[in-house]
Design an enzyme around this catalytic site. Sequence first.
Site, PDB file in Angstrom:
ATOM      1  N   GLU A 152      -0.158 -12.506  10.551  1.00 57.02           N
ATOM      2  CA  GLU A 152      -1.358 -11.678  10.693  1.00 57.02           C
ATOM      3  C   GLU A 152      -2.562 -12.498  11.140  1.00 57.02           C
ATOM      4  OE1 GLU A 152      -2.359  -9.783   7.000  1.00 57.02           O
ATOM      5  OE2 GLU A 152      -4.278  -9.029   7.727  1.00 57.02           O
ATOM      6  N   ASN A 203       0.904  -1.165   0.000  1.00 59.23           N
ATOM      7  CA  ASN A 203       0.000   0.000   0.000  1.00 59.23           C
ATOM      8  C   ASN A 203       0.932   1.203   0.000  1.00 59.23           C
ATOM      9  OD1 ASN A 203      -2.215  -1.653   0.204  1.00 59.23           O
ATOM     10  ND2 ASN A 203      -2.321  -1.504   2.425  1.00 59.23           N
ATOM     11  N   GLU A 205      -8.173  -3.205  -2.682  1.00 61.88           N
ATOM     12  CA  GLU A 205      -8.356  -2.552  -1.381  1.00 61.88           C
ATOM     13  C   GLU A 205      -8.114  -1.051  -1.473  1.00 61.88           C
ATOM     14  OE1 GLU A 205      -5.811  -4.914   1.255  1.00 61.88           O
ATOM     15  OE2 GLU A 205      -7.533  -6.193   1.659  1.00 61.88           O
ATOM     16  N   HIS A 218     -11.153 -17.042   7.918  1.00 59.52           N
ATOM     17  CA  HIS A 218     -11.426 -15.617   8.087  1.00 59.52           C
ATOM     18  C   HIS A 218     -12.442 -15.327   9.182  1.00 59.52           C
ATOM     19  CE1 HIS A 218     -10.611 -11.611   6.902  1.00 59.52           C
ATOM     20  NE2 HIS A 218     -10.129 -11.937   5.719  1.00 59.52           N
ATOM     21  N   GLU A 268       3.450 -15.892  -3.198  1.00 60.55           N
ATOM     22  CA  GLU A 268       3.553 -14.965  -2.067  1.00 60.55           C
ATOM     23  C   GLU A 268       3.056 -15.662  -0.806  1.00 60.55           C
ATOM     24  OE1 GLU A 268       2.238 -10.850  -2.596  1.00 60.55           O
ATOM     25  OE2 GLU A 268       1.389 -10.859  -0.578  1.00 60.55           O
ATOM     26  N   ASP A 302      -6.832 -15.195   1.832  1.00 57.98           N
ATOM     27  CA  ASP A 302      -5.877 -14.209   2.362  1.00 57.98           C
ATOM     28  C   ASP A 302      -5.054 -14.769   3.516  1.00 57.98           C
ATOM     29  OD1 ASP A 302      -4.508 -11.938   2.858  1.00 57.98           O
ATOM     30  OD2 ASP A 302      -6.192 -10.760   3.597  1.00 57.98           O
TER      31      ASP A 302
HETATM   32  C1  GCV Z   1      -1.018  -4.546   2.891  1.00 57.47           C
HETATM   33  C2  GCV Z   1      -4.569  -8.295   3.785  1.00 57.47           C
HETATM   34  C3  GCV Z   1      -3.996  -7.471   4.890  1.00 57.47           C
HETATM   35  C4  GCV Z   1      -3.669  -6.075   4.407  1.00 57.47           C
HETATM   36  C5  GCV Z   1      -2.730  -6.180   3.213  1.00 57.47           C
HETATM   37  C6  GCV Z   1      -3.423  -6.998   2.139  1.00 57.47           C
HETATM   38  C7  GCV Z   1      -2.533  -7.228   0.940  1.00 57.47           C
HETATM   39  O1  GCV Z   1      -5.836  -7.838   3.439  1.00 57.47           O
HETATM   40  O2  GCV Z   1      -4.886  -7.414   5.950  1.00 57.47           O
HETATM   41  O3  GCV Z   1      -3.043  -5.369   5.447  1.00 57.47           O
HETATM   42  O4  GCV Z   1      -2.358  -4.923   2.727  1.00 57.47           O
HETATM   43  O5  GCV Z   1      -3.745  -8.254   2.664  1.00 57.47           O
HETATM   44  O6  GCV Z   1      -1.968  -8.307   0.856  1.00 57.47           O
HETATM   45  O7  GCV Z   1      -2.412  -6.356   0.100  1.00 57.47           O
END
Ligand code: GCV
Length: 730
Positions: A420, A237, A318, A548, A414, A392
């Site tokens: 997380e 981001n 996003e 999730h 990836e 995710d």
């Molecule tokens: C950096 C998930 C995470 C986001 C992340 C996104 C991505 O949604 O919660 O923080 O963004 O993945 O991989 O782009």
Amino acid sequence: MADGAEEGMIMQAATGLRLLLGLAFLLLARPAFAEDGYDLWLRYQPVEAPAQARYRASAATILAQGTSPTVAAAAGELQRGLAGLLGRQVPFGRQVADGAILLGTPASSPLIRGLNLPLQGLGREGFLIRSVALGGCRVTLIAGNEDVGVLYGVFRLLRLIQTQQPIVGLDLRDAPHVQLRMLDHWDNLDRHVVRGYAGLSLWDWQTLPRFRDPRYTDYARADASIGINGIVLNNVNSNADVLTPHFLERVKALADIFRPWGIRVYLSARFNAPMALGALPTADPLDPRVQTWWRAKADEIYRYVPDFGGFLVKANSEGTPGPQDFHRTHADGANMMAEALAQHGGVVIWRAFVYSAANNEDRFRQAYSEFHPLEGQFRDNVIVQVKNGPIDFQPREPFSPLFGAMPRTNIGMEFQVTKEYLGFNTHLAYLGTMWEEALRADTYARGQGSTVARVVDGSLFHGPRSLLAGVANTGNDRNWSGSQFDQANWYALGRFAWDPNVSARAVAEDWARMTWGNDPAIVQPIVGMMMGSRQAVVDYMTPLGLHHLMATGHHYGPGPWIDNLERRDWNPAYFHGGNREGIGFDRTASGSNAIEQYAPEVARRFGNLATVGDDYLLFFHHVPWTYRLDTGRTVWDELVVRYSRGVDEVRAMRRTWAGLAGRIDPQRYAEVAGFLAIQEDEAQWWRDACIAYFQSLSRLPLPAGYAPPAHDLAWYQAIDNRYAPGRDQP
Ligand code: GCV
């Protein structure tokens, strides 16, 4: 003074001296600082005496032939490592001597050139380690086609000693299976690390470029030791400012530090940077002004960093800008940026983690829906980077159907090293087993045996580029990763990138030996804990294919009841599909039919209740609470059993760790013990909160012998963790 008194004083003095010497010895024998994890798996602690004598005979001098910074780094690391492991400084020699370790390439070393070694097929990063006789002397040579191969060979030799393998009679050749072995740092320019649980970003943009923290070199050493050769410095981001001269000067400083260690830097680039920085009215990839802007920007970056790796791009996902904002495709966007980098040898890594506000289909389907139609349209220097699963980074997901679906596109992997969705830094979860599971999955793209690993290493489709990346888990905590055991995930990422077919157990064992010690009484329990740890997390968070269920935003702790978020697919309730009758996400033909994105063999397996297996049951099927599993239990009972088993598994890990008291240095022991206590509390929290909630849907009694949740559902729902670390928007 009487003789006796004098004698007494002499004796007292001698005793005092002995005490002093004893104290001095103790002080010298102990490390200057308590072990706190800073040294990672590169601790280089002395090997035990009998083995040490044997190693010393084969490591008497270091003969490094070559003048490059990489050879200097390799030779320096070898000397440093041997000094620790063998308890003495191993000198650099000028000529061949018995017990010499010879480093070099055919270009840098006349001795190696003269040996006509079989270096073909090792590429620029492979190496050969051989025990040979040279001029009547026993020599261990570490040779590569290029200096970086020698560097990797040095780390391999050190690993052999660290794990107490013999270093005589060696004939070892190895080369990485994947070209780009990367760590993606989700580090913001203000040093906040998104999904980071280990402190601030390692990159101190404020003191760079003047001050070059020695820690940057230690970071590079650690990465090089596991074969990492690319670092994305900033969050996907991304902030366009990273492309301005102010930051590029600092990026250059880091690139200069990392270069000798075989590491290139990359940047996450914001797609609309021409508008944000260049005052253009558009970022349309087909607009010549935009193309010119990116070409000029690429030229500028390469003036700072001549071996700049390229751009990582998160586009139209996003809320990030992307080519679709200008009615262009991902291929249009990626190719335009790739064009700008091509003449410098750079690549564009374009992420397939996309889901758009306009697309209401099952989140599972979205990446495939957007990318599959673009098959064959990406330039050679574009790699599409796909998360291991279609959702995710969940504790367990099936492999993304994009692996295997785009044979004419470079597809990279990836993984997320930072946890997380697996308990942040305090839960012990070794991810090697998860990655092994993903990489060994069979896509059936070219018949049986078309594993994800073969897509990733390029051996299935033979594309020009291959890549395996991990979202880094490092920060400025002394232990780098936020916990001692999370270092194992960083370590494993490198090992899987080097060889996607490596065994998770073998990696765990190497790491445990290097990190904690070679005593089997330490290694076996630790490896045992690691190997079961990820399944424990799956059990107490998301068993039977649930996914999730994490609380909103920070993803810390359970939130399966959440169903009021703006987007349908941000809600845990959307993902588990639970109601009065049953639970699960129907992704078969009667539901979203996401399974059709797989090869028919895979679709058939996942689509059929008889073959889907417990691990993915609720990922692909919605079943009644009373549906009976092979275990003989109903889904409801099985959920309770699995949630409870997860907590028991953590309790067992705590017992195992307690059994290591006294064998592990105190500071690291205490940290792990403390974190395991947190993990047990949180596993219990997960279990109880989820059971309380799902019971409110199923309205079924708990199976006999299983304790009810400690509190009622409302109590769990009221928990507010808004200050949990690592949020997207701090
Ligand atoms: C950096 C998930 C995470 C986001 C992340 C996104 C991505 O949604 O919660 O923080 O963004 O993945 O991989 O782009």
